[in-house]
Design a protein around this motif. Structure first.
Motif, PDB file in Angstrom:
ATOM      1  N   THR A   3      17.484  11.224   6.891  1.00  0.00           N
ATOM      2  CA  THR A   3      17.570  11.749   5.533  1.00  0.00           C
ATOM      3  C   THR A   3      16.181  11.732   4.907  1.00  0.00           C
ATOM      4  N   LEU A   4      16.030  12.368   3.765  1.00  0.00           N
ATOM      5  CA  LEU A   4      14.749  12.381   3.064  1.00  0.00           C
ATOM      6  C   LEU A   4      14.304  10.949   2.757  1.00  0.00           C
ATOM      7  N   HIS A   5      15.208  10.134   2.277  1.00  0.00           N
ATOM      8  CA  HIS A   5      14.896   8.734   1.964  1.00  0.00           C
ATOM      9  C   HIS A   5      14.409   7.997   3.215  1.00  0.00           C
ATOM     10  N   GLN A   6      15.078   8.188   4.335  1.00  0.00           N
ATOM     11  CA  GLN A   6      14.684   7.537   5.584  1.00  0.00           C
ATOM     12  C   GLN A   6      13.319   8.032   6.057  1.00  0.00           C
ATOM     13  N   ARG A   7      13.088   9.337   5.960  1.00  0.00           N
ATOM     14  CA  ARG A   7      11.811   9.891   6.400  1.00  0.00           C
ATOM     15  C   ARG A   7      10.654   9.297   5.599  1.00  0.00           C
ATOM     16  N   ARG A   8      10.829   9.198   4.284  1.00  0.00           N
ATOM     17  CA  ARG A   8       9.790   8.592   3.440  1.00  0.00           C
ATOM     18  C   ARG A   8       9.570   7.130   3.816  1.00  0.00           C
ATOM     19  N   HIS A   9      10.677   6.420   4.025  1.00  0.00           N
ATOM     20  CA  HIS A   9      10.584   5.011   4.422  1.00  0.00           C
ATOM     21  C   HIS A   9       9.843   4.874   5.753  1.00  0.00           C
ATOM     22  N   TYR A  10      10.163   5.698   6.722  1.00  0.00           N
ATOM     23  CA  TYR A  10       9.513   5.645   8.026  1.00  0.00           C
ATOM     24  C   TYR A  10       8.006   5.893   7.903  1.00  0.00           C
ATOM     25  N   ARG A  11       7.634   6.900   7.116  1.00  0.00           N
ATOM     26  CA  ARG A  11       6.208   7.206   6.958  1.00  0.00           C
ATOM     27  C   ARG A  11       5.464   6.046   6.303  1.00  0.00           C
ATOM     28  N   GLU A  12       6.044   5.473   5.268  1.00  0.00           N
ATOM     29  CA  GLU A  12       5.423   4.320   4.607  1.00  0.00           C
ATOM     30  C   GLU A  12       5.324   3.133   5.557  1.00  0.00           C
ATOM     31  N   ALA A  13       6.369   2.884   6.323  1.00  0.00           N
ATOM     32  CA  ALA A  13       6.382   1.757   7.259  1.00  0.00           C
ATOM     33  C   ALA A  13       5.348   1.950   8.361  1.00  0.00           C
ATOM     34  N   ILE A  14       5.178   3.169   8.829  1.00  0.00           N
ATOM     35  CA  ILE A  14       4.169   3.461   9.851  1.00  0.00           C
ATOM     36  C   ILE A  14       2.781   3.171   9.303  1.00  0.00           C
ATOM     37  N   MET A  15       2.508   3.644   8.103  1.00  0.00           N
ATOM     38  CA  MET A  15       1.194   3.405   7.503  1.00  0.00           C
ATOM     39  C   MET A  15       0.934   1.909   7.320  1.00  0.00           C
ATOM     40  N   LYS A  16       1.907   1.177   6.828  1.00  0.00           N
ATOM     41  CA  LYS A  16       1.740  -0.265   6.626  1.00  0.00           C
ATOM     42  C   LYS A  16       1.528  -0.983   7.948  1.00  0.00           C
ATOM     43  N   SER A  17       2.300  -0.630   8.949  1.00  0.00           N
ATOM     44  CA  SER A  17       2.189  -1.275  10.251  1.00  0.00           C
ATOM     45  C   SER A  17       0.812  -1.023  10.864  1.00  0.00           C
ATOM     46  N   LEU A  18       0.333   0.214  10.790  1.00  0.00           N
ATOM     47  CA  LEU A  18      -0.994   0.536  11.306  1.00  0.00           C
ATOM     48  C   LEU A  18      -2.086  -0.202  10.539  1.00  0.00           C
ATOM     49  N   TYR A  19      -1.966  -0.219   9.227  1.00  0.00           N
ATOM     50  CA  TYR A  19      -2.978  -0.860   8.391  1.00  0.00           C
ATOM     51  C   TYR A  19      -3.060  -2.359   8.695  1.00  0.00           C
ATOM     52  N   GLU A  20      -1.918  -2.995   8.838  1.00  0.00           N
ATOM     53  CA  GLU A  20      -1.897  -4.419   9.169  1.00  0.00           C
ATOM     54  C   GLU A  20      -2.464  -4.665  10.563  1.00  0.00           C
ATOM     55  N   ALA A  21      -2.213  -3.762  11.479  1.00  0.00           N
ATOM     56  CA  ALA A  21      -2.662  -3.944  12.865  1.00  0.00           C
ATOM     57  C   ALA A  21      -4.173  -3.780  13.012  1.00  0.00           C
ATOM     58  N   ILE A  22      -4.777  -2.890  12.249  1.00  0.00           N
ATOM     59  CA  ILE A  22      -6.198  -2.613  12.451  1.00  0.00           C
ATOM     60  C   ILE A  22      -7.118  -3.601  11.753  1.00  0.00           C
ATOM     61  N   GLU A  23      -6.646  -4.254  10.719  1.00  0.00           N
ATOM     62  CA  GLU A  23      -7.445  -5.225   9.974  1.00  0.00           C
ATOM     63  C   GLU A  23      -8.832  -4.684   9.643  1.00  0.00           C
ATOM     64  N   GLY A  24      -8.893  -3.439   9.174  1.00  0.00           N
ATOM     65  CA  GLY A  24     -10.140  -2.844   8.740  1.00  0.00           C
ATOM     66  C   GLY A  24     -10.976  -2.182   9.820  1.00  0.00           C
ATOM     67  N   ASP A  25     -10.589  -2.268  11.071  1.00  0.00           N
ATOM     68  CA  ASP A  25     -11.337  -1.642  12.164  1.00  0.00           C
ATOM     69  C   ASP A  25     -10.649  -0.343  12.554  1.00  0.00           C
ATOM     70  N   ARG A  26     -11.169   0.779  12.091  1.00  0.00           N
ATOM     71  CA  ARG A  26     -10.481   2.053  12.289  1.00  0.00           C
ATOM     72  C   ARG A  26     -10.451   2.500  13.742  1.00  0.00           C
ATOM     73  N   LEU A  27     -11.167   1.801  14.613  1.00  0.00           N
ATOM     74  CA  LEU A  27     -11.127   2.155  16.028  1.00  0.00           C
ATOM     75  C   LEU A  27      -9.892   1.579  16.717  1.00  0.00           C
ATOM     76  N   LEU A  28      -9.239   0.635  16.072  1.00  0.00           N
ATOM     77  CA  LEU A  28      -8.020   0.063  16.634  1.00  0.00           C
ATOM     78  C   LEU A  28      -6.825   0.917  16.238  1.00  0.00           C
ATOM     79  N   GLY A  29      -5.776   0.809  17.004  1.00  0.00           N
ATOM     80  CA  GLY A  29      -4.550   1.531  16.700  1.00  0.00           C
ATOM     81  C   GLY A  29      -3.388   0.854  17.387  1.00  0.00           C
ATOM     82  N   LEU A  30      -2.278   1.532  17.409  1.00  0.00           N
ATOM     83  CA  LEU A  30      -1.078   1.029  18.071  1.00  0.00           C
ATOM     84  C   LEU A  30      -0.563   2.086  19.035  1.00  0.00           C
ATOM     85  N   THR A  31       0.026   1.625  20.115  1.00  0.00           N
ATOM     86  CA  THR A  31       0.701   2.574  20.999  1.00  0.00           C
ATOM     87  C   THR A  31       1.937   3.079  20.279  1.00  0.00           C
ATOM     88  N   GLY A  32       2.400   4.234  20.674  1.00  0.00           N
ATOM     89  CA  GLY A  32       3.621   4.769  20.085  1.00  0.00           C
ATOM     90  C   GLY A  32       4.799   3.840  20.298  1.00  0.00           C
TER      91      GLY A  32
END
Length: 90
Positions: A3-32
Motif C-alpha cells: 500500500t502507499l503507507h507501506q511503500r513510504r514506510h519501506y523507503r524511510e526504513a531503507i534510508m535509516k538502515s543505510l544511514y546507520e550502517a555507513i556511519e558517515g562513510d559514503r563508500l560503505l553500503g549494504l547488500t540487498g
C-alpha cells in the motif's frame, strides 16, 4: 503489492538502515539481502523502493539479475537528507 503507507514506510526504513550502517562513510553500503533482512521487506517491494530512491538521487544501486538489488549505498544527497533529519530531531 504494498500500500502507499507501506511503500513510504519501506523507503524511510531503507534510508535509516543505510544511514546507520555507513556511519558517515559514503563508500560503505549494504547488500540487498542484508537490507531486506534489516527492513523485513518482501523482495519485490525492496526492488520497487530502491528504484524510487535511486530515481530521487538518494541511493545508488548495483542490480543483480532478476531486478534484485545486490549492493545499495547512500549518495551524497541521501547523506545530506539523513543528516538534516537527524539534526531536526535533536
Amino acid at each position: 503489492m504494498a500500500t502507499l503507507h507501506q511503500r513510504r514506510h519501506y523507503r524511510e526504513a531503507i534510508m535509516k538502515s543505510l544511514y546507520e550502517a555507513i556511519e558517515g562513510d559514503r563508500l560503505l553500503g549494504l547488500t540487498g539481502a542484508q537490507l531486506r533482512e534489516d527492513v523485513a521487506i518482501p523482495e519485490e517491494d525492496l526492488a520497487a523502493a530502491c528504484t524510487y530512491l535511486a530515481a530521487e538521487g538518494l541511493i545508488q544501486v548495483d542490480w543483480a539479475r532478476g531486478n534484485i538489488p545486490s549492493m545499495v549505498t547512500l549518495t551524497h544527497k541521501g547523506i545530506q537528507l539523513m543528516e538534516s533529519e537527524e539534526k531536526d530531531s535533536d
